[in-house]
Design a protein around this motif. Structure first.
Motif, PDB file in Angstrom:
ATOM      1  N   ASP A  96     -22.714 -26.790 126.978  1.00 42.25           N
ATOM      2  CA  ASP A  96     -22.003 -25.507 126.991  1.00 42.25           C
ATOM      3  C   ASP A  96     -22.934 -24.386 127.457  1.00 42.25           C
ATOM      4  O   ASP A  96     -22.556 -23.546 128.277  1.00 42.25           O
ATOM      5  N   GLU A 100     -22.683 -21.898 130.767  1.00 42.63           N
ATOM      6  CA  GLU A 100     -22.751 -20.437 130.739  1.00 42.63           C
ATOM      7  C   GLU A 100     -23.843 -19.925 131.675  1.00 42.63           C
ATOM      8  O   GLU A 100     -23.658 -18.904 132.357  1.00 42.63           O
ATOM      9  N   VAL A 103     -22.549 -20.036 135.282  1.00 39.23           N
ATOM     10  CA  VAL A 103     -21.658 -18.907 135.562  1.00 39.23           C
ATOM     11  C   VAL A 103     -22.478 -17.640 135.818  1.00 39.23           C
ATOM     12  O   VAL A 103     -22.223 -16.890 136.763  1.00 39.23           O
TER      13      VAL A 103
END
Length: 133
Positions: A96, A100, A103
């Motif tokens: 996860d 992030e 992105v």
């Protein structure tokens, strides 16, 4: 806060040193005379007397270059080459976190496309997991 300080903040402060300081008047390693105290009173001759000798400048610039250079064993932020974490929950949290970071990296690259001089020092793909000298 510790993770930010030892990774992103260190990168943003350290990695651009040579980019800024490679032009010696920006960051003279020493001064031969006191700096001026009144604006507009400095001449070219005064500046040349004040700036450091060539050997001091070369030593300072080479140190700055070495400290700004990416290390030979560079590991990007959020990547873990050794498998320290094998349990399901930590592995999911790492995935996860890496998502992030991806992105964020894409957003930084998009923003930099319109800049004459891109600012890459905070891109997670460009800085280390931790301080590496």
């Amino acid at each position: 806060m510790v993770i930010f300080t030892c990774s992103a903040q260190h990168s943003s402060v350290n990695c651009g040193q040579y980019d800024y300081g490679s032009w010696m008047p920006n960051t003279p390693i020493t001064l031969q005379c006191p700096p001026p105290t009144t604006k507009g009173t400095t001449s070219e001759a005064t500046m040349l007397q004040t700036f450091p000798q060539v050997n001091a400048t070369v030593q300072g610039m080479s140190t700055m270059w070495l400290l700004s250079k990416q290390s030979s064993d560079f590991v990007p932020f959020g990547q873990y080459p050794e498998e320290h974490f094998r349990e399901e929950i930590p592995c999911k949290l790492i995935k996860d976190f890496q998502g992030e970071l991806e992105v964020l990296s894409v957003a930084i690259k998009a923003r930099n496309k319109n800049l004459k001089v891109p600012y890459t020092y905070m891109d997670p793909k460009e800085f280390e997991n931790s301080v590496a000298i």
